[in-house]
Design an enzyme around this catalytic site. Structure first.
Site, PDB file in Angstrom:
ATOM      1  N   TYR A  27      53.631  82.208  27.273  1.00  0.00           N
ATOM      2  CA  TYR A  27      54.187  81.141  28.126  1.00  0.00           C
ATOM      3  C   TYR A  27      55.652  81.341  28.508  1.00  0.00           C
ATOM      4  O   TYR A  27      56.196  80.539  29.262  1.00  0.00           O
ATOM      5  CB  TYR A  27      54.039  79.790  27.410  1.00  0.00           C
ATOM      6  CG  TYR A  27      52.597  79.487  27.044  1.00  0.00           C
ATOM      7  CD1 TYR A  27      51.657  79.223  28.033  1.00  0.00           C
ATOM      8  CD2 TYR A  27      52.165  79.495  25.713  1.00  0.00           C
ATOM      9  CE1 TYR A  27      50.319  78.970  27.716  1.00  0.00           C
ATOM     10  CE2 TYR A  27      50.837  79.240  25.387  1.00  0.00           C
ATOM     11  CZ  TYR A  27      49.923  78.981  26.394  1.00  0.00           C
ATOM     12  OH  TYR A  27      48.605  78.730  26.073  1.00  0.00           O
ATOM     13  N   HIS A 104      47.132  78.487  35.479  1.00  0.00           N
ATOM     14  CA  HIS A 104      47.456  78.719  34.070  1.00  0.00           C
ATOM     15  C   HIS A 104      48.608  79.700  34.011  1.00  0.00           C
ATOM     16  O   HIS A 104      48.592  80.725  34.704  1.00  0.00           O
ATOM     17  CB  HIS A 104      46.253  79.286  33.313  1.00  0.00           C
ATOM     18  CG  HIS A 104      45.084  78.375  33.375  1.00  0.00           C
ATOM     19  ND1 HIS A 104      45.010  77.226  32.623  1.00  0.00           N
ATOM     20  CD2 HIS A 104      43.970  78.404  34.152  1.00  0.00           C
ATOM     21  CE1 HIS A 104      43.883  76.592  32.928  1.00  0.00           C
ATOM     22  NE2 HIS A 104      43.239  77.281  33.858  1.00  0.00           N
TER      23      HIS A 104
HETATM   24  C1  DQA Z   1      47.117  77.156  29.691  1.00  0.00           C
HETATM   25  C2  DQA Z   1      46.009  78.001  29.052  1.00  0.00           C
HETATM   26  C3  DQA Z   1      45.122  77.160  28.172  1.00  0.00           C
HETATM   27  O1  DQA Z   1      44.109  77.969  27.589  1.00  0.00           O
HETATM   28  C4  DQA Z   1      45.926  76.540  27.048  1.00  0.00           C
HETATM   29  O2  DQA Z   1      45.122  75.722  26.250  1.00  0.00           O
HETATM   30  C5  DQA Z   1      47.139  75.816  27.529  1.00  0.00           C
HETATM   31  C6  DQA Z   1      47.906  76.392  28.637  1.00  0.00           C
HETATM   32  C7  DQA Z   1      48.110  78.036  30.477  1.00  0.00           C
HETATM   33  O3  DQA Z   1      48.896  77.480  31.244  1.00  0.00           O
HETATM   34  O4  DQA Z   1      48.114  79.251  30.322  1.00  0.00           O
HETATM   35  O5  DQA Z   1      47.542  74.814  26.972  1.00  0.00           O
HETATM   36  O6  DQA Z   1      46.536  76.241  30.588  1.00  0.00           O
END
Ligand code: DQA
Length: 149
Positions: A27, A104
């Site tokens: 992230y 995502h």
């Molecule tokens: C997410 C990916 C999801 O699998 C995860 O549970 C998240 C963030 C992403 O932004 O990469 O909370 O949505």
């Protein structure tokens, strides 16, 4: 001035308010506030107006979807882990009937098996993943194309 078909609601779900404290390899270090500032800037460059909503409560996310058709022309959804199992959110999105791009930050297809499936499949124009904050710019571009503005 707001013209027709330039409003985008960007909705973040569970645990996305914890950006900045989540694994940086997936992230980065950006916080949700910083991400939203960035996305607002991307939107302005495209003459779009971004508004933001986030919650850790599934029912609140669903209720926001129920009312959002009055507030916006298109949606960007990052529903976090709900993406992978919330049929309630899928059903609510079906009711909204607005052009939607799923985003995502991380590369969900290259992570654990359970992240590879999205219950939103078939309801979204496209899914953008693994591009970090820039994925939102791409999603805004796709919506702009769809709006035809
Ligand atoms: C997410 C990916 C999801 O699998 C995860 O549970 C998240 C963030 C992403 O932004 O990469 O909370 O949505």
């Amino acid at each position: 001035m707001t013209t027709a078909h330039n409003r985008v609601e960007v909705m973040h779900g569970v645990n996305l308010d914890m950006l900045g404290r989540r694994p940086a390899e997936h992230y980065g270090n950006i916080t949700l506030d910083q991400l939203q500032v960035k996305v607002r800037g991307f939107a302005r460059e495209l003459d779009l107006e971004a508004r933001f909503f986030n919650t850790n409560h599934e029912g609140e996310f669903v209720e926001h979807l129920h009312r959002v058709h009055q507030l916006t022309d298109g949606l960007i959804l990052n529903a976090g882990a709900w993406t992978h199992y919330s049929y309630a959110i899928r059903d609510a999105l079906e009711i909204v009937g607005l052009p939607t791009v799923e985003v995502h930050l991380s590369a969900v297809g290259a992570r654990e098996e359970w992240r590879r499936h999205s219950v939103l499949e078939g309801l979204v124009l496209e899914t953008v993943s693994g591009e970090g904050p820039d994925g939102y710019r791409k999603a805004l571009g796709l919506l702009k194309e769809r709006f035809g503005v």
